[in-house]
Write an enzyme that holds these catalytic residues in place. Structure first.
Site, PDB file in Angstrom:
ATOM      1  N   ASN A  63       0.833  -1.194   0.000  1.00 18.98           N
ATOM      2  CA  ASN A  63       0.000   0.000   0.000  1.00 18.98           C
ATOM      3  C   ASN A  63       0.873   1.251   0.000  1.00 18.98           C
ATOM      4  O   ASN A  63       1.949   1.289   0.599  1.00 18.98           O
ATOM      5  CB  ASN A  63      -1.015  -0.003   1.154  1.00 18.98           C
ATOM      6  CG  ASN A  63      -0.441  -0.171   2.534  1.00 18.98           C
ATOM      7  OD1 ASN A  63       0.483  -0.945   2.757  1.00 18.98           O
ATOM      8  ND2 ASN A  63      -1.001   0.551   3.499  1.00 18.98           N
ATOM      9  N   GLU A  65       0.306   5.258   0.596  1.00 14.94           N
ATOM     10  CA  GLU A  65      -0.611   6.302   1.038  1.00 14.94           C
ATOM     11  C   GLU A  65      -0.150   7.677   0.555  1.00 14.94           C
ATOM     12  O   GLU A  65       0.978   7.850   0.107  1.00 14.94           O
ATOM     13  CB  GLU A  65      -0.720   6.285   2.568  1.00 14.94           C
ATOM     14  CG  GLU A  65      -1.382   5.037   3.086  1.00 14.94           C
ATOM     15  CD  GLU A  65      -1.560   5.007   4.590  1.00 14.94           C
ATOM     16  OE1 GLU A  65      -2.247   4.081   5.043  1.00 14.94           O
ATOM     17  OE2 GLU A  65      -1.029   5.869   5.312  1.00 14.94           O
ATOM     18  N   CYS A  74      -3.984   0.608  -2.728  1.00 12.69           N
ATOM     19  CA  CYS A  74      -3.834  -0.614  -1.934  1.00 12.69           C
ATOM     20  C   CYS A  74      -2.772  -1.538  -2.540  1.00 12.69           C
ATOM     21  O   CYS A  74      -2.475  -1.477  -3.731  1.00 12.69           O
ATOM     22  CB  CYS A  74      -5.156  -1.367  -1.895  1.00 12.69           C
ATOM     23  SG  CYS A  74      -6.510  -0.475  -1.116  1.00 12.69           S
ATOM     24  N   GLU A  76      -2.898  -4.781  -3.124  1.00 15.72           N
ATOM     25  CA  GLU A  76      -3.403  -5.737  -4.105  1.00 15.72           C
ATOM     26  C   GLU A  76      -3.484  -5.111  -5.495  1.00 15.72           C
ATOM     27  O   GLU A  76      -3.096  -5.721  -6.492  1.00 15.72           O
ATOM     28  CB  GLU A  76      -4.791  -6.243  -3.680  1.00 15.72           C
ATOM     29  CG  GLU A  76      -4.800  -6.960  -2.356  1.00 15.72           C
ATOM     30  CD  GLU A  76      -5.028  -6.055  -1.143  1.00 15.72           C
ATOM     31  OE1 GLU A  76      -5.495  -6.576  -0.111  1.00 15.72           O
ATOM     32  OE2 GLU A  76      -4.742  -4.840  -1.212  1.00 15.72           O
ATOM     33  N   CYS A 113      -9.997  -5.306   0.333  1.00 18.43           N
ATOM     34  CA  CYS A 113     -11.151  -4.407   0.376  1.00 18.43           C
ATOM     35  C   CYS A 113     -12.016  -4.613  -0.871  1.00 18.43           C
ATOM     36  O   CYS A 113     -11.624  -5.293  -1.821  1.00 18.43           O
ATOM     37  CB  CYS A 113     -10.684  -2.956   0.494  1.00 18.43           C
ATOM     38  SG  CYS A 113      -9.984  -2.267  -1.034  1.00 18.43           S
ATOM     39  N   CYS A 116     -10.406  -3.531  -4.231  1.00 15.36           N
ATOM     40  CA  CYS A 116      -9.392  -4.494  -4.687  1.00 15.36           C
ATOM     41  C   CYS A 116     -10.049  -5.762  -5.214  1.00 15.36           C
ATOM     42  O   CYS A 116      -9.602  -6.335  -6.206  1.00 15.36           O
ATOM     43  CB  CYS A 116      -8.414  -4.818  -3.563  1.00 15.36           C
ATOM     44  SG  CYS A 116      -7.283  -3.453  -3.228  1.00 15.36           S
TER      45      CYS A 116
END
Length: 161
Positions: A63, A65, A74, A76, A113, A116
């Site tokens: 990830n 940010e 993210c 994934e 999530c 993803c």
């Protein structure tokens, strides 16, 4: 009155990493390596993902940010988009995900999530073969889904467009 129906999903649970085949254990090691270098200064929640491609390549993502929160990405999706950009015609066989809060243990399996899941589903539909998804917290049990569709029933795909 409409008729109700039930949607079920099926997952396998492994109590220890050592219960998994060597290939999956190695994929988890790559996911943990990716997790350790995640850039997560705001959430302090580090996620690493590793994909195994049909050509034997392992693609890692973590990830990333950003102070402008929606601009982050993210783990994934970082991994799957890299694979799609660099290996567009190579099937994705499986993915391992490792997620951990920086300040506390996360001993429960942490799934991808919704965004993803949708992004992964696009690649599963494109290749017309399931992608096995293994996920784990920082420690503890591992869950395995035989496909992304299993994690995201009622997929939204190009057939609706």
């Amino acid at each position: 009155m409409g008729k109700s129906f039930k949607i079920e999903l099926s997952l396998e649970r492994f109590e220890q990493l050592e219960e998994l085949p060597d290939q999956v254990q190695n994929l988890f090691k790559a996911a943990v390596e990716a997790r350790e270098s995640a850039y997560a200064p705001y959430s302090n929640f580090h996620v690493g993902a590793a994909l195994l491609l049909a050509n034997g390549e392992i693609i890692k993502g973590n990830n990333q940010e950003n102070a402008a929160y929606p601009s982050g990405l993210c783990a994934e999706r970082t991994a799957v988009y890299y694979a799609g950009a660099n290996y567009p015609d190579v099937e994705i066989l499986m993915m391992a995900i490792s997620a951990k809060a920086k300040s506390k243990d996360t001993p429960v399996p942490i799934p991808p999530c919704g965004a993803c899941r949708q992004a992964l589903a696009e690649y599963e539909v494109k290749q017309e073969k399931p992608i096995a998804v293994y996920f784990r917290g920082g420690s503890g049990a591992i869950l395995k889904s035989d496909s992304v569709e299993n994690l995201l029933p009622l997929l939204f795909t190009q057939k609706f467009l």
